[in-house]
Design a protein around this motif. Structure first.
Motif, short mmCIF file in Angstrom:
data_model
loop_
_atom_site.label_atom_id
_atom_site.label_comp_id
_atom_site.label_asym_id
_atom_site.label_seq_id
_atom_site.Cartn_x
_atom_site.Cartn_y
_atom_site.Cartn_z
N PHE A 44 0.58 -1.12 -0.32
CA PHE A 44 0.37 -0.07 0.22
C PHE A 44 0.83 1.51 -0.11
N LYS A 45 1.30 1.26 0.49
CA LYS A 45 2.48 2.71 1.16
C LYS A 45 3.89 2.54 -0.51
N GLU A 46 3.69 1.92 -0.78
CA GLU A 46 4.57 1.32 -2.33
C GLU A 46 4.08 2.64 -2.96
N THR A 47 2.62 1.90 -3.36
CA THR A 47 1.20 2.14 -4.14
C THR A 47 1.46 4.44 -3.88
N LEU A 48 1.10 3.86 -3.03
CA LEU A 48 1.07 5.75 -2.48
C LEU A 48 2.06 6.26 -3.07
N ASN A 49 3.27 5.72 -2.63
CA ASN A 49 4.85 6.54 -3.31
C ASN A 49 5.06 6.89 -4.34
N ALA A 50 4.81 6.05 -5.07
CA ALA A 50 4.24 5.84 -6.91
C ALA A 50 3.46 6.81 -7.42
N ALA A 51 2.25 7.10 -6.59
CA ALA A 51 1.33 8.06 -7.36
C ALA A 51 2.19 9.36 -7.17
N ARG A 52 2.40 9.22 -5.56
CA ARG A 52 2.91 11.09 -5.33
C ARG A 52 3.88 10.96 -6.36
N ASP A 53 4.43 10.48 -6.64
CA ASP A 53 6.44 10.51 -7.08
C ASP A 53 6.24 10.89 -8.49
N GLU A 54 5.12 9.54 -9.32
CA GLU A 54 4.07 10.36 -10.64
C GLU A 54 3.57 12.01 -10.54
N LYS A 55 2.99 11.54 -9.29
CA LYS A 55 2.41 12.92 -10.00
C LYS A 55 3.31 14.57 -9.96
N THR A 56 5.16 14.28 -8.70
CA THR A 56 6.11 15.54 -8.43
C THR A 56 6.27 15.13 -9.21
N GLY A 57 7.00 14.18 -9.79
CA GLY A 57 7.73 13.71 -11.29
C GLY A 57 7.94 14.21 -12.46
#
Length: 57
Positions: A44-57
């Motif tokens: 779950f945390k990996e999914t959250l972080n990937a979504a956040r990184d995609e948004k900001t990256g």
């Protein structure tokens, strides 16, 4: 309720909760003990972080 990944402004974590903030006044509180095991929590945390990184990256 559905919230687009792009609406997430912050992700915070304590020993007992994950806080997913979508504004200064709203968000989601997810108890850590909701997850069946450590692996499910980590996924779950990996999914959250990937979504956040995609948004900001």
């Amino acid at each position: 309720m559905k919230t687009p990944w792009s609406s997430i402004t912050q992700i915070r974590e304590t020993d007992e909760h994950i806080f997913i903030l979508v504004s200064a006044m709203s968000g989601y509180v997810i108890p850590i003990n909701t997850f069946a095991d450590v692996k499910a929590l980590q996924q779950f945390k990996e999914t959250l972080n990937a979504a956040r990184d995609e948004k900001t990256g």
